[in-house]
Design an enzyme around this catalytic site. Structure first.
Site, PDB file in Angstrom:
ATOM      1  N   HIS A 108       0.843  -1.192   0.000  1.00 52.56           N
ATOM      2  CA  HIS A 108       0.000   0.000   0.000  1.00 52.56           C
ATOM      3  C   HIS A 108       0.881   1.246   0.000  1.00 52.56           C
ATOM      4  O   HIS A 108       1.520   1.567   0.999  1.00 52.56           O
ATOM      5  CB  HIS A 108      -0.917  -0.049   1.248  1.00 52.56           C
ATOM      6  CG  HIS A 108      -1.765   1.156   1.432  1.00 52.56           C
ATOM      7  ND1 HIS A 108      -2.334   1.482   2.638  1.00 52.56           N
ATOM      8  CD2 HIS A 108      -2.154   2.125   0.568  1.00 52.56           C
ATOM      9  CE1 HIS A 108      -3.037   2.596   2.509  1.00 52.56           C
ATOM     10  NE2 HIS A 108      -2.934   3.009   1.271  1.00 52.56           N
TER      11      HIS A 108
ATOM     12  N   LEU B  58       5.435   3.015   3.375  1.00 47.10           N
ATOM     13  CA  LEU B  58       4.879   1.910   2.578  1.00 47.10           C
ATOM     14  C   LEU B  58       4.337   0.885   3.569  1.00 47.10           C
ATOM     15  O   LEU B  58       5.056   0.438   4.470  1.00 47.10           O
ATOM     16  CB  LEU B  58       5.968   1.288   1.697  1.00 47.10           C
ATOM     17  CG  LEU B  58       5.615  -0.036   1.021  1.00 47.10           C
ATOM     18  CD1 LEU B  58       4.462   0.162   0.020  1.00 47.10           C
ATOM     19  CD2 LEU B  58       6.828  -0.602   0.267  1.00 47.10           C
ATOM     20  N   GLU B  59       3.065   0.534   3.406  1.00 47.40           N
ATOM     21  CA  GLU B  59       2.444  -0.449   4.292  1.00 47.40           C
ATOM     22  C   GLU B  59       2.401  -1.780   3.548  1.00 47.40           C
ATOM     23  O   GLU B  59       1.775  -1.874   2.491  1.00 47.40           O
ATOM     24  CB  GLU B  59       1.018   0.030   4.628  1.00 47.40           C
ATOM     25  CG  GLU B  59       0.273  -0.840   5.600  1.00 47.40           C
ATOM     26  CD  GLU B  59      -1.112  -0.252   5.944  1.00 47.40           C
ATOM     27  OE1 GLU B  59      -1.773   0.317   5.052  1.00 47.40           O
ATOM     28  OE2 GLU B  59      -1.524  -0.393   7.103  1.00 47.40           O
ATOM     29  N   ILE B  60       3.095  -2.771   4.090  1.00 46.42           N
ATOM     30  CA  ILE B  60       3.109  -4.083   3.434  1.00 46.42           C
ATOM     31  C   ILE B  60       2.163  -4.999   4.190  1.00 46.42           C
ATOM     32  O   ILE B  60       2.224  -5.085   5.425  1.00 46.42           O
ATOM     33  CB  ILE B  60       4.540  -4.645   3.375  1.00 46.42           C
ATOM     34  CG1 ILE B  60       5.325  -3.831   2.334  1.00 46.42           C
ATOM     35  CG2 ILE B  60       4.551  -6.139   3.030  1.00 46.42           C
ATOM     36  CD1 ILE B  60       6.702  -4.337   2.033  1.00 46.42           C
TER      37      ILE B  60
ATOM     38  N   TYR C  26      -3.477  -1.079   8.849  1.00 48.57           N
ATOM     39  CA  TYR C  26      -3.118  -0.195   9.967  1.00 48.57           C
ATOM     40  C   TYR C  26      -3.539   1.241   9.669  1.00 48.57           C
ATOM     41  O   TYR C  26      -4.297   1.854  10.420  1.00 48.57           O
ATOM     42  CB  TYR C  26      -1.613  -0.279  10.199  1.00 48.57           C
ATOM     43  CG  TYR C  26      -1.117   0.615  11.316  1.00 48.57           C
ATOM     44  CD1 TYR C  26      -1.417   0.326  12.643  1.00 48.57           C
ATOM     45  CD2 TYR C  26      -0.367   1.755  11.037  1.00 48.57           C
ATOM     46  CE1 TYR C  26      -0.975   1.149  13.671  1.00 48.57           C
ATOM     47  CE2 TYR C  26       0.079   2.578  12.062  1.00 48.57           C
ATOM     48  CZ  TYR C  26      -0.230   2.267  13.365  1.00 48.57           C
ATOM     49  OH  TYR C  26       0.206   3.083  14.379  1.00 48.57           O
TER      50      TYR C  26
END
Ligand code: HSC
Length: 578
Positions: A466, A477-479, A514
């Site tokens: 994301h 960066l949201e993994i 999150y």
């Protein structure tokens, strides 16, 4: 007394009558002015100062990419009292003064980060030679830790720069590259690195830098250094600075900018302005004391503690805890050339990934490609890259409306509309073209990765990545790992993100992940406030005053947030962070 035969963080070499002090912090990627380092540096320096055989000194690092990253941040946290912090700053100032006042020429030979206390060391030296490469950068980032340069940095930057340039560096904490530092008069000589296709290039560059520094210091020993000549513009600037009306005007402008950017929520920039004002009005002796007082005042604030903790958090998020991916990632295909898809391509091509940017129509593709080209052309205008670099970077971008060449891909990053069916179909269709090792990442802020992979032949290779808009500016960066996602898939996604320059959090595949989940709660509150009759403008003002970068109402108005709020979020909530 440190035994000079037992040094652990410094290697002391000699060539003829020149001493080379090579910093090499034990068990660390970077050099820092830690207690251990200073306990060796000070006796080494005193020894060299008093040794009549030594005619000149070079300070250089043995670590590729790091000259000195500043004072040891952990040292501030361990200090018990404000007085101790004041004394620490005073000691730092004293060491820098001793370097500056040495009768023997001292050259800083700089390759890699030269930050905070490291830059203060370099500024105290008589001469600065710097490697003109990407990793060499100068700055005083203390303000980002809620502090200010506390080892004489405010004073030496004021001496070496115009007031506006000094304020710019100290208040923004930004890093400048060697070429700019040379143009500003902070560096005396630039050294071009050796060709990049040579093995052990960084070690060789350090050797090369060292040889140039030795030659230069020998020259200075014979000739005695000439004082830097100030150009016409610099002379005009310093005459203007003697005028208190002009000085006060520049300071008040800077204060207004600080207030508009921070709403007065951060004490450090305001203290910095105060120290600079005191220095300009009363001279350097008062300035140094004001600097140490401000350093001690700031280091005990909650803001400094929180920002230092943020530094540690960011450092953690720059690590790949999953190790090294099984294969090196060379080629990325990005499906969807919208603002985010093009943004992902943007942050990939300059890191030497080969990028295939795909969209269904030429016009959509043209739009994405133009976004990338425009940004890089702006970089040329702002001297961030040369036109040769521009051509090299853009040659990594291939735009297409077909699925050609997907067999070369190591990772697909899909960035299409938030439509589960569409994402599932794309994954199924692409699985016909992509090689077995290729992983599939969905750029989604809300859809379940597990569901996206529901019909996949290899769900363990499916993951969420994301990104946030604008991708070239927002570091996060949201993994998202689903239950079936393999460790190698996560490891690969993290390594791609890190190479793209991202700060990464890894979370479970749970509702809202999150970041979106955090937003949801803010939006619920926002709706209550709107129902109670508050105006969006007032809510924006209040949230910005509280510290939000943009107002909450305006955030809701941006497409992403409203779609989230309108109920795509599954009702059940599980734990989120891994
Ligand atoms: C003499 C006394 C004087 C006292 C008076 C004050 C003087 C001064 O004005 C105050 C300062 O300098 S304030 C300082 C101003 N300077 C700054 O704010 C610069 C802060 N540093 C950075 O911005 C980045 O680390 C670099 C860009 C240097 C390297 O980036 P990269 O290549 O991606 O590497 P990475 O992954 O980021 O770090 C690798 C490891 O090094 C660690 N570490 C690094 N710096 C540290 C420090 N100063 N400290 C402690 N540790 C530091 C980091 O935690 C990590 O540890 P781990 O155990 O492996 O996890």
């Amino acid at each position: 007394m440190t035994d000079l035969q037992q040094l652990k963080n410094i290697k002391l070499d000699y060539e003829d009558n020149i001493a080379i002090v090579q910093l090499n912090q034990e068990n660390s990627k970077v050099n820092i002015l830690s207690r251990k380092m200073m306990n060796e540096f000070v006796p080494v320096f005193n020894h060299l100062k008093n040794d009549d055989n030594i005619k000149g000194i070079i300070v250089i690092s043995a670590k590729p990419g790091s000259f000195i990253a500043g004072a040891d941040i952990n040292m501030f946290e361990s200090v018990k009292s404000r007085d101790e912090l004041y004394q620490m700053s005073r000691n730092g100032q004293e060491i820098m003064n001793q370097i500056e006042q040495s009768s023997k020429p001292i050259i800083a030979a700089i390759a890699g980060s030269c930050l905070g206390g490291g830059f203060e060391v370099a500024l105290a030296c008589h001469y600065r030679i710097a490697m003109n490469d990407k990793r060499t950068g100068f700055g005083v980032p203390e303000v980002k830790l809620g502090l200010l340069p506390g080892a004489g940095g405010t004073q030496r930057l004021l001496k070496n720069l115009s007031l506006s340039d000094a304020l710019d560096l100290i208040l923004a904490g930004k890093e400048i590259k060697a070429k700019k530092a040379k143009a500003m008069g902070l560096v005396d000589i630039l050294v071009e690195p050796i060709r990049s296709d040579v093995q052990d290039i960084e070690e060789q560059n350090i050797e090369y830098l060292r040889s140039i520094a030795i030659r230069k210091v020998k020259e200075i020993v014979v000739q005695k250094p000439t004082k830097r000549k100030f150009g016409l513009m610099e002379n005009i600037k310093s005459i203007i600075m003697l005028n208190s009306y002009v000085r006060n005007y520049i300071l008040s402008q800077a204060q207004a900018k600080v207030m508009s950017q921070t709403q007065g929520l951060y004490p450090a920039p305001l203290k910095i302005l105060d120290v600079i004002q005191q220095t300009l009005e009363n001279g350097s002796k008062v300035g140094l004391n004001a600097e140490a007082e401000a350093f001690a005042d700031l280091a005990i604030t909650n803001e400094a503690k929180a920002l230092i903790s943020l530094f540690h958090g960011r450092t953690e998020c720059k690590k790949n805890k999953y190790g090294k991916p099984e294969r090196e990632i060379k080629t990325i295909a990005i499906i969807g050339a919208g603002a985010i898809g093009a943004g992902i391509a943007h942050v990939s091509i300059d890191k030497d990934f080969q990028v295939i940017l795909y969209d269904t129509t030429s016009s959509a593709l043209y739009h994405g490609q133009s976004q990338i080209i425009k940004s890089y052309q702006n970089y040329i205008k702002r001297n961030r890259i040369t036109s040769t670099e521009y051509s090299r970077i853009l040659s990594n971008l291939n735009c297409q409306t077909t699925f050609d060449n997907l067999e070369k891909c190591d990772i697909i990053i899909e960035s299409v509309f938030e439509d589960l069916k569409l994402k599932q179909n794309i994954l199924n269709e692409l699985e016909q073209y992509i090689p077995e090792h290729c992983i599939f990442a969905s750029n989604t802020y809300i859809l379940s990765i597990h569901q996206i992979a529901a019909n996949s032949r290899r769900p363990h290779k499916v993951i969420g990545m994301h990104y946030f808009s604008p991708v070239d500016k927002v570091e996060l960066l949201e993994i998202i790992r689903a239950k079936q996602t393999s460790d190698n898939t996560i490891c690969t996604a993290v390594s791609v993100g890190l190479k793209q320059g991202k700060i990464i959090i890894i979370v479970n595949d749970s509702p809202g992940f999150y970041t979106t989940r955090l937003l949801i709660f803010s939006f619920i509150e926002l709706f209550y406030l709107l129902q109670e009759g508050l105006l969006p403008n007032d809510i924006d003002k209040a949230t910005k005053k509280f510290g939000f970068h943009i107002g909450l109402a305006i955030l809701l108005d941006s497409g992403v947030a409203s779609r989230v709020a309108i109920g795509q979020l599954p009702p059940k909530s599980n734990s989120i962070a891994t």
